[in-house]
Design a protein around this motif. Structure first.
Motif, PDB file in Angstrom:
ATOM      1  N   GLU A  23      -3.507  -1.852  14.390  1.00 54.74           N
ATOM      2  CA  GLU A  23      -3.336  -0.400  14.385  1.00 54.74           C
ATOM      3  C   GLU A  23      -3.211   0.152  15.803  1.00 54.74           C
ATOM      4  O   GLU A  23      -2.409   1.049  16.063  1.00 54.74           O
ATOM      5  N   ASP A  45      -1.252   5.567   7.805  1.00 52.79           N
ATOM      6  CA  ASP A  45      -1.794   5.480   6.437  1.00 52.79           C
ATOM      7  C   ASP A  45      -0.793   4.837   5.484  1.00 52.79           C
ATOM      8  O   ASP A  45      -1.145   4.003   4.655  1.00 52.79           O
ATOM      9  N   LYS A  48      -0.496   1.084   6.146  1.00 51.93           N
ATOM     10  CA  LYS A  48      -1.659   0.375   5.595  1.00 51.93           C
ATOM     11  C   LYS A  48      -1.547   0.265   4.082  1.00 51.93           C
ATOM     12  O   LYS A  48      -1.843  -0.781   3.500  1.00 51.93           O
ATOM     13  N   ARG A  51       0.818  -2.310   3.112  1.00 54.18           N
ATOM     14  CA  ARG A  51       0.381  -3.600   3.648  1.00 54.18           C
ATOM     15  C   ARG A  51       1.258  -4.137   4.791  1.00 54.18           C
ATOM     16  O   ARG A  51       1.365  -5.332   4.993  1.00 54.18           O
ATOM     17  N   LEU A  53       0.434  -3.120   7.737  1.00 55.33           N
ATOM     18  CA  LEU A  53      -0.568  -3.058   8.778  1.00 55.33           C
ATOM     19  C   LEU A  53      -1.926  -3.405   8.180  1.00 55.33           C
ATOM     20  O   LEU A  53      -2.365  -2.782   7.229  1.00 55.33           O
ATOM     21  N   ASP A  54      -2.561  -4.422   8.743  1.00 58.69           N
ATOM     22  CA  ASP A  54      -3.884  -4.845   8.262  1.00 58.69           C
ATOM     23  C   ASP A  54      -4.607  -5.503   9.438  1.00 58.69           C
ATOM     24  O   ASP A  54      -4.230  -6.598   9.861  1.00 58.69           O
ATOM     25  N   ASP A  55      -5.631  -4.833   9.962  1.00 57.12           N
ATOM     26  CA  ASP A  55      -6.339  -5.345  11.139  1.00 57.12           C
ATOM     27  C   ASP A  55      -7.041  -6.674  10.863  1.00 57.12           C
ATOM     28  O   ASP A  55      -7.130  -7.521  11.750  1.00 57.12           O
TER      29      ASP A  55
END
Length: 161
Positions: A23, A45, A48, A51, A53-55
């Motif tokens: 992120e 948002d 995420k 999917r 973006l996923d830390d």
């Protein structure tokens, strides 16, 4: 360069689909594109939710890559994750999955290679240089001394400054 929200969403989705991103990196890119903070929040948002973006996935991939390809130790990996604003609760479980043997095998491998090129006045000097090298790569002092002693023999004391 100023982009509209849909343009930024498309570009950053493509950016995220090429490799794992965190992120922090995405947010930096969106800020550089001069988007408003509410637009940045909506884009992150959505990424995420879809999917992109996923830390947690990023942390797992980052740790794996830095161990295997860069031959980094745990301390250096954690330092870099903290720079990317990844929380301890995300990366600690990934490290718990790894066995300590993986770091030891890796350290022995890089020390064996480095020992061939390290010159020193005596054995103590060579060992000190190898220890500094391993610490710079992010390996803990106790594991480093154990591996250097195994590689070059002898008992190197932990009174290294």
């Amino acid at each position: 360069m100023k982009l509209t929200e849909p343009q930024a969403l498309n570009r950053v989705a493509a950016y995220c689909s090429k490799a794992e991103r965190c992120e922090y990196d995405v947010r930096k890119k969106l800020v550089a594109w001069e988007l408003e903070s509410d637009a940045i929040k909506r884009i992150i948002d959505r990424l995420k939710k879809e999917r992109y973006l996923d830390d947690a996935r990023f942390a797992k991939s980052f740790i794996n890559d830095k161990m295997k390809f860069n031959k980094w130790g745990k301390a250096k990996i954690i330092f870099e994750l903290k720079k990317k604003k990844i929380s301890e609760s995300i990366y600690n479980p990934v490290f718990e999955e790894l066995s300590g043997d993986e770091f030891e095998e890796q350290l022995m491998h890089i020390l064996t290679i480095k020992a061939k090129s390290v010159k020193g006045k005596n054995d103590y000097d060579r060992k000190t240089k190898l220890i500094r090298f391993a610490l710079g790569r992010g390996f803990p002092i106790d594991l480093t001394i154990k591996c250097v002693n195994k590689l070059l023999g002898g008992d190197y004391e932990e009174s290294v400054s």
